[in-house]
Enzyme design. Structure first.
Site, PDB file in Angstrom:
ATOM      1  N   CYS B  96       0.790  -1.229   0.000  1.00  0.00           N
ATOM      2  CA  CYS B  96       0.000   0.000   0.000  1.00  0.00           C
ATOM      3  C   CYS B  96       0.821   1.276   0.000  1.00  0.00           C
ATOM      4  O   CYS B  96       0.442   2.243  -0.646  1.00  0.00           O
ATOM      5  CB  CYS B  96      -1.022   0.000   1.129  1.00  0.00           C
ATOM      6  SG  CYS B  96      -0.316   0.165   2.759  1.00  0.00           S
ATOM      7  N   HIS B 172      -4.720   1.539   5.819  1.00  0.00           N
ATOM      8  CA  HIS B 172      -5.316   1.788   4.525  1.00  0.00           C
ATOM      9  C   HIS B 172      -4.952   3.193   4.086  1.00  0.00           C
ATOM     10  O   HIS B 172      -4.718   4.064   4.911  1.00  0.00           O
ATOM     11  CB  HIS B 172      -6.824   1.591   4.548  1.00  0.00           C
ATOM     12  CG  HIS B 172      -7.397   1.644   3.169  1.00  0.00           C
ATOM     13  ND1 HIS B 172      -6.919   0.840   2.161  1.00  0.00           N
ATOM     14  CD2 HIS B 172      -8.336   2.424   2.619  1.00  0.00           C
ATOM     15  CE1 HIS B 172      -7.576   1.121   1.053  1.00  0.00           C
ATOM     16  NE2 HIS B 172      -8.437   2.078   1.292  1.00  0.00           N
TER      17      HIS B 172
END
Lengths: 111, 313
Positions: B96, B172
């Site tokens: 990510c 996230h």
């Protein structure tokens, strides 16, 4: 809560605290024994060594080694360090195995 | 051991992100942490952004501990493939940090991508979002640079097993970037880029603030930590360009001072990154040996037991 985690194991973070280790690093013999294990781009001085053991990255390494020891996944590493595989059953077992190893070496090579 | 598909988890830290970008051979970019995130300091944030102009894009990260939660996909996600926006689906979790950075770099024509990323962009531009994500995951350069930040511990903790001892942090990220006159939200877990309305390079930061505030409010009840990072021009380059113009002696001195502070910061980044990558086990083992040799280890174990007991209370 009890029951879930009956055996209480120690955490390396509480064994090797910066406040306990820092004064020891003034001892030139101790400092020079530890210098080879610093990252290569860090100067070999007691001050730098002290900063390393105070760094969050070092604390993180203590934490993850503690977790790995508690999970019992470290067989090959223990062999590399010359320790018995039983030393991998937790942090305290690991520390006791190093104590045993050092005591044995001291008995064999009395100064 | 790591197989070809493994991406390590890396820290969302400005020093890490700055070095990642440099190692992708992209020049002239640095990443700064945006400190003021509380609503009362949104006005301050405006000033910070002004000082950093131009800001290429923002990465909003959040992290929570505990049960898996959904990212809360945006309902307005634009499913149609939009040629103007480079959008990649997030195929694996740990990539990510790199994916967030690429979402901005690959959408910003004013950034000099360097040969590797330029080629990657050309090669993947016709791919659909899933295959773009897959291409990121499979890129040898991207993976090896990303993974150079893994600690060189000689063990890898299986996350499924370690979760019983310590909860894994779940990260996230969402990137915000202006592309061709519109503000976009790029969330790799979403179905597509989300067009948040028209903007210019000058006013997009104004327009993104309420969006981020709204995000934060949505997660306010959960146990979530936020982090906002900005991709900006390398400060030293900006200051040096300014130094070459006709400026007052006072400003010159101020700029030289700022350059010095940048140099100090980059030295610190370098040091922290080197510590991040270091295998500390030999050092830890030898410290324990020192304690054992001095006959102090038993007392330290007892001390540590008391600390554990204290925390349980």
């Amino acid at each position: 809560p009890e029951g879930v985690n009956q055996q209480s194991d120690v955490n390396l973070i509480d064994v090797i605290t910066p406040s306990y280790i820092s004064p020891l690093l003034n001892n030139p013999e101790i400092a020079s024994a530890l210098f080879p294990h610093l990252p290569s781009d860090i100067n070999r001085t007691p001050e730098e060594l002290r900063e390393v053991v105070q760094s969050p990255q070092f604390a993180q390494a203590l934490q993850s080694l503690s977790i790995a020891l508690q999970s019992g996944q470290l067989g090959p590493l223990l062999t590399q360090l010359g320790l018995d595989p039983s030393a991998g059953s937790g942090v305290e077992a690991f520390l006791r195995a190093i104590q045993e190893q050092v005591s044995r070496q001291q008995r064999n090579n009395p100064e | 051991m790591a197989d070809a598909g493994d991406w390590c988890l890396i820290e969302s830290d400005p020093g890490v992100f700055t070095e990642l970008i440099k190692k992708f051979n992209v020049g002239g970019i640095q990443v700064e942490e945006v400190w003021s995130l509380d609503s009362q300091t949104m006005e301050e944030l405006k000033h910070v952004f002004q000082a950093w102009q131009p800001v290429h894009g923002l990465i909003f990260l959040f992290k929570w501990q505990g049960i898996n939660g959904s990212s809360g996909s945006h309902p307005d996600a634009d499913l149609s493939i939009d040629d103007t926006v480079y959008f990649a689906k997030q195929v694996i979790n740990n990539a990510c940090a790199t994916q967030a950075i690429l979402s901005i770099l690959l959408n910003c024509p004013s950034i000099d991508l360097g040969p590797d990323l330029q080629q990657f962009k050309e090669f993947t531009k016709e791919f659909d979002p899933y295959y773009k994500g897959l291409a990121i995951t499979n890129s040898e350069l991207l993976r090896s640079v990303h993974n150079s930040f893994s600690r060189s511990d000689p063990f890898i903790i299986d996350s499924s097993e370690s979760s019983s001892t310590e909860k894994e942090d779940i990260f996230h990220f969402i990137s915000y970037v202006p592309v061709h006159g519109a503000l976009y939200e790029l969330d790799g877990l979403s179905n597509g880029p989300v067009n948040l309305g028209p903007c210019t390079d000058d006013d997009w930061l104004e327009k993104v603030r309420p969006v981020i505030q709204e995000r934060m409010a949505r997660y306010a009840s959960a146990e979530i930590r936020f982090n906002l990072l900005a991709l900006i021009k390398n400060r030293e380059d900006v200051y040096r360009t300014r130094l070459e113009t006709d400026i007052s002696l006072e400003e010159r001195e101020e700029l030289l001072h700022k350059i010095e502070l940048e140099n100090i910061k980059f030295k610190r980044y370098e040091r922290e990154n080197s510590l991040r990558k270091h295998n500390f086990i030999p050092l830890i083992y030898n410290i324990i040996r020192v304690l054992a040799q001095r006959g102090e280890l038993d007392a330290r174990i007892e001390h540590a037991k008391k600390e554990v007991a204290k925390r349980r209370k």
